[in-house]
Write an enzyme that holds these catalytic residues in place. Structure first.
Site, short mmCIF file in Angstrom:
data_model
loop_
_atom_site.label_atom_id
_atom_site.label_comp_id
_atom_site.label_asym_id
_atom_site.label_seq_id
_atom_site.Cartn_x
_atom_site.Cartn_y
_atom_site.Cartn_z
N GLU A 24 5.05 -2.62 12.85
CA GLU A 24 4.05 -2.55 12.40
C GLU A 24 2.82 -2.14 13.30
OE1 GLU A 24 4.02 -1.69 9.67
OE2 GLU A 24 5.88 -1.93 8.79
N GLY B 217 0.74 -1.05 -0.06
CA GLY B 217 -0.25 0.02 0.00
C GLY B 217 1.01 1.26 -0.05
N ALA B 218 1.86 1.11 0.89
CA ALA B 218 2.98 2.23 0.92
C ALA B 218 4.09 2.06 1.74
CB ALA B 218 2.04 3.41 1.82
N MET B 219 5.19 2.58 1.63
CA MET B 219 6.31 2.21 2.23
C MET B 219 7.02 3.49 2.94
SD MET B 219 8.74 0.20 3.17
CE MET B 219 10.02 0.69 4.01
N GLU C 68 2.31 5.92 7.89
CA GLU C 68 3.77 5.98 7.17
C GLU C 68 4.47 7.05 8.27
OE1 GLU C 68 4.57 3.50 5.48
OE2 GLU C 68 2.71 2.98 5.02
ZN LIG Z 1 3.92 0.02 8.31
#
Ligand SMILES: [Zn+2]
Ligand SMILES: *[C@@H]1O[C@H](CO)[C@@H](O)[C@H](O)[C@H]1NC(C)=O
Ligand SMILES: *[C@@H]1O[C@H](CO)[C@@H](O)[C@H](O)[C@H]1NC(C)=O
Ligand SMILES: *[C@@H]1O[C@H](CO)[C@@H](O)[C@H](O)[C@H]1NC(C)=O
Ligand SMILES: *[C@@H]1O[C@H](CO)[C@@H](O)[C@H](O)[C@H]1NC(C)=O
Ligand SMILES: *[C@@H]1O[C@H](CO)[C@@H](O)[C@H](O)[C@H]1NC(C)=O
Ligand SMILES: *[C@@H]1O[C@H](CO)[C@@H](O)[C@H](O)[C@H]1NC(C)=O
Ligand SMILES: *[C@@H]1O[C@H](CO)[C@@H](O)[C@H](O)[C@H]1NC(C)=O
EC number: 3.4.11.-
Length: 924
Positions: free
Chosen positions: A394, A335-337, A372
């Protein structure tokens, strides 16, 4: 890249030489590369261990271990990369690079082991000593493809305490494989464009340049990118110097902070951007120029500043970098980094269009951004030592993303949604015997595949749930104080979780409690018996006959209760006369990670409260009672009809959370019963329940709860509410009459499209197909593609199934999800199953190599199976196709057989009672 501007190789090189003398090295490099390539043979060519090593048993040699030895410690890297955005004459996209790493020798050794994957060395690596003693000479270089090392054997030893510099030149492929340094392609104004971008996490920095690619091997990075003058180069830090050449520009970035390799990012594109300053901090949003021009980056820009401000306060640490860039990429795997200072997103996770995106799109954008940004401190500034502790990184970001999003959108009650999106979601997985604990032993997570597997729902959602519980338990103040101390103590370095997720600052008793949630898998069901006052607990397993892989002791809640007696336990109400309490409700706001069961009398009292004065139960617990009851029933702990009774109060409920919990759970009933005599009574029950909700949202046009408005329309239409059908069909007809103006509200599109196509025929379908083909925005295309599967004419669905195997019509990456959408439709289910069976060989051969998910396909097409006949068909299908195989769906076939068996048992046990109940719904 300028339009129509093409660097032919020779012209390009001449231009560069004339343009900037300083570029000599990289040119030499590229010349060397082409020479090497034509010679196809050179004296420094490293040997490949895979072909040269004798095939003996696994050895204890360091290059056969997955973890780096602790002999060398990197200090700084100087990395120069040049991605080519046009293919070379052989059609290959490449990047060339040179890199030097300065490292300190911690323990004397004659071996330099450094990660390097899929890189071809174009020059003999060189070693220089930075101290007074000379560097040992290189004896040999061996590439170990399996463990992804370059092993440099030395004639003498490196001396402990001394520093050395290793210099390498190399070439790699700029492939479209979404990992390491890769390329993403898109069309804009009829021109094909290429972006060079990176995804390093977890183990692909080694695919961009040779490096000590472990999170604890932090260093300072000096990054330089060569690129076309018409493009812009981005990396983690600010630009220091730009040297323009005629044909190539060199952009040098300021050195990074001390950081891990997996957080690096390098991007070359001709994207546009918008920017804003927050105090001295520069905030920018990058995307395709068309998307930026259409204002699609505005929402992200609007929310980033406030969220960063919030986290600065929350962590009590200023944002650690001089700039914050966020960029939306057409091809992106996750999804995103959270790359430090340069966060990458897939387009749907960052870009928002007022006209076309739904509220759900907006909410997911703001929470992903908050997630993020939270990592910029927790994860990036302080980093876990090894991937076995990933859950803390996470889980933490997945918890505080709600706090950050709430800051940006305070009216949305977004914090409550963690219960639906994370707690309930992970309960379903953590209740299986095959679940696993949050924390792994370091030895258990070694190989890249194992590291990749840790990025699962348990790490994200259970991590978030357990940290939310800890915060509630300690109080938010104590929790954030602990967090601030942790960040302050460990900034720019790494930590390991010793059993518990809170560093070193927890009192022993708290640590003991947390250990139970972190080191053991699963969660308990707590039973409160109000007749005896007894509280018991046991491991909650969805299938009571299953045997957990890792049995654990379930004594989670006792100590937790002891400490939190007053605040947590009972929401009680005294009756005016006599009785000590009226009813009991535990786990207020579901801050605890467990389910609750009661004796029958208390369940009955709770049902009465729901019916007569539901406001005295918090809205989150109204959802919890439904979700707990349905899951307890599925596990055979309470009667299924008791679970159904928890949905009776919904006829006067307008809140989203209880409705969503009920609809999620009723989905299973629809799957099991929508082809049986239960269907009619079930439909009329659900239709009656939703009627007032539908009237509520349509009568005075209330928009207070957009999510539940969507539920109201969807369920009312699908249960045959005439008013609903008229409304929706009207909107759709209006659109068909004037295709250039879509009158349907962005939020309601998915629902309206689906309902209108279900109610309509060929005309509606063909119109929607045309709109699908013409749509230019990914999220709109997705909504139409899903809605086309809602048709009720079998021939339309069969035609649509055929389209899924024609990449001109449905992109390969969307084929599986389209077939699954068709199978979710009760009319489409048998058609999709026949289609998959008839075409298995073709599907397998055509799509076998790509990103086609056979596992999702098989699970999706068989999830309704609940009869002996279907079970036989499934077994037959498996046996008939063993010679072809099932690829990534092999395990899914076995799971489907197991699930079908479980469904058969469940239907046998429950069908009669469920039918009777739906015919005469009652509280008793
Ligand atoms: Zn994450
Ligand atoms: C990095 O390498 C380049 C090319 O070798 C060199 O010009 C530059 O001075 C180096 N930078 C640092 C900080 O060492
Ligand atoms: C690296 O070398 C291998 C083997 O010679 C070759 O197949 C591959 O194309 C090379 N990669 C690049 C980017 O040149
Ligand atoms: C981009 O455009 C080219 C022709 O201009 C076309 O062949 C190609 O399919 C398009 N690609 C995408 C992803 O739309
Ligand atoms: C910019 O680069 C110069 C050398 O080119 C170096 O001396 C200086 O420290 C750099 N400044 C920053 C902020 O990185
Ligand atoms: C962004 O903020 C501006 C100024 O407050 C506002 O006018 C605009 O509507 C916002 N855009 C979005 C997409 O929220
Ligand atoms: C925590 O981990 C460190 C290093 O792995 C170890 O030395 C220490 O004994 C551990 N502490 C506890 C309480 O397990
Ligand atoms: C509660 O306790 C009573 C009396 O011991 C017992 O009959 C009943 O089964 C218990 N109920 C539950 C749900 O444990």
């Amino acid at each position: 890249m300028g339009k129509g501007f093409h660097i032919s190789k020779t012209v390009g090189i001449v231009g560069i030489v004339l343009g900037a003398g300083a570029l000599a090295t990289i040119i030499a490099l590229s010349v060397v590369y082409s020479q090497e390539k034509s010679k196809n043979e050179n004296e420094v060519k490293p040997t490949d261990a895979a072909t040269s090593a004798p095939t003996t048993a696994p050895s204890n040699e360091p290059w056969d271990q997955w973890r780096l030895p602790q002999t060398l410690s990197p200090q700084t890297y100087n990395v120069t990369l040049w991605p080519r955005l046009k293919p070379d004459p052989t059609g290959l996209y490449i990047f060339t690079g040179m890199s030097s790493v300065v490292f300190r020798c911690v323990e004397k050794t004659n071996l330099i082991l450094i990660h390097s994957n899929k890189l071809n060395m174009t020059k003999q690596p060189t070693l220089t000593a930075l101290g007074s003693k000379p560097a040992p000479t290189i004896e040999s270089i061996v590439m170990h493809t399996k463990t992804q090392y370059m092993a440099i054997h030395l004639k003498d030893e490196l001396a402990a305490g001394e520093s050395y510099e290793l210099y390498t030149e190399f070439v790699g492929e700029l492939a479209d494989d979404l990992g390491g340094f890769y390329r993403s392609e898109y069309n804009e104004t009829g021109v094909k464009k290429v972006v060079a971008t990176t995804q390093m996490q977890p183990t692909d920095a080694r695919k961009a340049f040779p490096c000590f690619d472990e999170p604890a091997m932090k260093a300072v990075f000096y990054i330089t990118l060569y690129h076309d003058p018409a493009t812009v180069a981005l990396s983690n830090d600010e630009v220091n110097v730009t040297a323009d050449g005629t044909l190539v520009t060199r952009t040098t970035f300021a050195p990074t902070e001390v950081m891990s390799t997996y957080l690096l990012a390098f991007i070359v594109s001709d994207f546009g951007f918008i920017e804003q300053n927050m105090d001295k901090l520069q905030i920018r949003i990058f995307a395709r120029q068309e998307a930026i021009n259409a204002g699609q980056g505005e929402y992200a820009l609007n929310v980033t500043g406030p969220i960063l401000k919030f986290f600065e306060k929350y962590y009590n640490v200023p944002y650690p970098l001089p700039k914050s860039d966020q960029i939306a990429l057409p091809d992106f795997n996750a999804g995103a980094m959270e790359n430090w200072g340069l966060i990458t997103y897939r387009e749907t996770a960052l870009l928002y269009d007022e006209e076309i995106s739904s509220n759900g799109n907006k909410e997911s954008i703001v929470t992903i951004i908050a997630h993020e940004l939270a990592h910029q401190w927790f994860g990036n500034l302080v980093t876990l030592r090894w991937w076995n502790d990933l859950w803390l990184n996470e889980g933490f970001a997945s918890y505080v993303e709600y706090l950050g999003a709430d800051e940006a959108e305070p009216d949305w009650n977004v914090k409550d949604l963690i219960v639906l999106n994370d707690v309930h979601r992970v309960f379903a997985i953590d209740a299986l015997a095959s679940s696993h604990p949050l924390s792994f032993k370091e030895e258990e997570i070694q190989r890249p595949e194992q590291i990749n597997e840790v990025f699962d729902t348990i790490s994200y959602s259970k991590g978030a749930s357990v940290l939310r519980m800890l915060s509630d338990f300690l109080t938010e103040t104590v929790f954030t104080q602990g967090l601030q101390t942790y960040l302050d103590n460990f900034k720019f370095s790494n930590t390991a979780v010793n059993g518990t997720g809170t560093g070193t600052s927890l009192p022993k008793s708290v640590q003991e409690i947390m250990d139970r949630w972190v080191l053991q898998m699963g969660f308990p069901v707590v039973t409160i018996n109000t007749t005896t006052g007894q509280i018991t607990q046991e491991h909650f397993l969805l299938d009571p006959e299953s045997k957990p892989d890792r049995p654990s002791e379930f004594k989670y809640v006792k100590k937790y209760f002891e400490r939190k007696k007053k605040s947590l336990l009972f929401f009680t109400k005294r009756k005016p006369r006599g009785q000590i309490f009226h009813w009991v409700l535990a786990n207020i706001n579901v801050t605890g990670y467990y389910r609750v069961n009661y004796d029958n009398d208390n369940w009955q009292r709770l049902l009465n409260v729901l019916q007569n004065s539901r406001q005295s139960i918090p809205v989150i617990n109204r959802a919890q009672l439904i979700d707990d009851a349905f899951n307890l029933a599925k596990a055979g702990i309470i009667e299924t009809t008791l679970a159904l009774r928890t949905t009776l109060f919904l006829n006067s409920e307008t809140e989203y959370m209880p409705w969503e919990a009920a609809l999620d759970n009723l989905d299973y009933f629809y799957l099991m019963f929508d082809r049986t005599e239960v269907y009619g009574p079930m439909q009329s029950y659900v239709g009656r329940q939703v009627k007032d909700l539908f009237d509520y949202f349509t009568s005075d046009n209330k928009c207070s709860d957009l999510y539940n408005q969507i539920n109201a329309l969807r369920v009312a239409c699908s249960t045959g509410n005439e008013e609903c059908k008229t409304l929706i069909t009207g909107w759709f007809q209006q659109w068909m009459a004037n295709p250039n103006v879509n009158p349907i509200k962005a939020n309601l599109r998915s629902t309206v499209y689906c309902s209108a196509i279900a109610a309509g025929g060929e005309g509606e379908w063909n119109f929607a197909w045309e709109m699908f083909e013409n749509a230019t925005i990914a999220s709109e295309k997705d909504k139409l593609r899903a809605a086309l599967a809602c048709a009720t004419e079998p021939w339309l669905l069969n035609r649509y199934l055929k389209y899924t195997l024609d990449p001109e019509k449905i992109r390969k990456q969307d084929a599986t999800s389209t077939i699954i959408s068709i199978a979710s439709n009760v009319v489409g289910q048998p058609l999709a199953w026949d289609f998959v069976r008839a075409n298995w060989e073709y599907i397998f051969k055509q799509y076998g190599g790509g990103s086609f998910s056979f596992s999702n396909l098989i699970n999706g097409v068989t999830k309704r199976f609940s009869t002996q006949f279907e079970l036989q068909q499934l077994i037959q299908f498996r046996d008939d196709n063993t010679h072809i195989g099932f690829g990534s769906g092999t395990l899914a076939i076995e799971q489907s057989i197991e699930r079908t068996n479980a469904n058969i048992k469940w239907v046998e046990k429950n069908q009669e009672a469920v039918l009777e109940w739906f015919k005469k719904p009652s509280y008793l």
